[in-house]
Write a protein that holds these residues in place. Sequence first.
Motif, PDB file in Angstrom:
ATOM      1  N   ARG A   3       0.793  -1.206   0.048  1.00  0.00           N
ATOM      2  CA  ARG A   3       0.056   0.068   0.082  1.00  0.00           C
ATOM      3  C   ARG A   3       0.957   1.113  -0.070  1.00  0.00           C
ATOM      4  N   GLY A  17      -3.909  12.879  -8.923  1.00  0.00           N
ATOM      5  CA  GLY A  17      -3.397  11.642  -8.507  1.00  0.00           C
ATOM      6  C   GLY A  17      -4.484  10.495  -8.492  1.00  0.00           C
ATOM      7  N   THR A  18      -5.509  10.761  -7.678  1.00  0.00           N
ATOM      8  CA  THR A  18      -6.632   9.800  -8.048  1.00  0.00           C
ATOM      9  C   THR A  18      -7.146   9.387  -9.285  1.00  0.00           C
ATOM     10  N   ASN A  20      -5.561   9.668 -12.060  1.00  0.00           N
ATOM     11  CA  ASN A  20      -4.408   8.886 -12.951  1.00  0.00           C
ATOM     12  C   ASN A  20      -4.285   7.357 -12.094  1.00  0.00           C
ATOM     13  N   ALA A  21      -4.355   7.107 -11.124  1.00  0.00           N
ATOM     14  CA  ALA A  21      -4.650   5.980 -10.519  1.00  0.00           C
ATOM     15  C   ALA A  21      -5.676   5.099 -10.939  1.00  0.00           C
ATOM     16  N   GLU A  22      -6.753   5.580 -10.992  1.00  0.00           N
ATOM     17  CA  GLU A  22      -7.731   4.910 -11.709  1.00  0.00           C
ATOM     18  C   GLU A  22      -7.883   4.718 -12.885  1.00  0.00           C
ATOM     19  N   ASN A  24      -5.326   3.857 -14.679  1.00  0.00           N
ATOM     20  CA  ASN A  24      -4.038   3.025 -14.924  1.00  0.00           C
ATOM     21  C   ASN A  24      -4.209   1.816 -14.208  1.00  0.00           C
ATOM     22  N   ILE A  26      -4.281   1.229 -10.963  1.00  0.00           N
ATOM     23  CA  ILE A  26      -3.462   1.156  -9.794  1.00  0.00           C
ATOM     24  C   ILE A  26      -4.330   1.194  -8.424  1.00  0.00           C
ATOM     25  N   ASN A  28      -3.558   0.083  -4.964  1.00  0.00           N
ATOM     26  CA  ASN A  28      -3.176   0.117  -3.914  1.00  0.00           C
ATOM     27  C   ASN A  28      -2.639   1.643  -3.443  1.00  0.00           C
ATOM     28  N   VAL A  29      -2.917   2.603  -4.043  1.00  0.00           N
ATOM     29  CA  VAL A  29      -2.330   3.987  -3.414  1.00  0.00           C
ATOM     30  C   VAL A  29      -3.671   4.733  -3.124  1.00  0.00           C
ATOM     31  N   GLU A  30      -3.663   5.322  -2.125  1.00  0.00           N
ATOM     32  CA  GLU A  30      -4.513   6.471  -1.496  1.00  0.00           C
ATOM     33  C   GLU A  30      -3.623   7.555  -1.470  1.00  0.00           C
ATOM     34  N   PHE A  31      -4.706   8.601  -1.787  1.00  0.00           N
ATOM     35  CA  PHE A  31      -4.315   9.980  -1.904  1.00  0.00           C
ATOM     36  C   PHE A  31      -4.873  10.785  -0.751  1.00  0.00           C
TER      37      PHE A  31
END
Length: 108
Positions: A3, A17-18, A20-22, A24, A26, A28-31
């Motif tokens: 995480r 960031g949120t 971009n993570a969605e 791609n 990803i 396991n990342v929390e902003f």
Amino acid sequence: ADRVVAVDVSSSAIEQGTRNAEINGIANVEFRQGSAYELPFADASFDQVYQLTVFSSMMDAGMRQAVAGEMIRVLLRDRGALFNQQACVSPKSRTSPKTWTPRQLPKF
């Protein structure tokens, strides 16, 4: 990493960031929005701590020391903190990022 938690004072950076993570995939990342001077986490919450470009915007050594202290506060005892020195030095003298344990933390 199992995480990753990213913190930024800017709500637009958190939104980007949120997003971009969605995009791609990803998961396991929390902003989290928060201040580097007062990280929104309990003491000893993380195995590792990393900062990128935070110190480059701080000309005052006391400000950098305060942020480093917060990073160490949320770090589990005797674990590593990674400070990207590239953000703190001129492009001509860039070096690889360094890792220090809390006992080795350099003075800023």
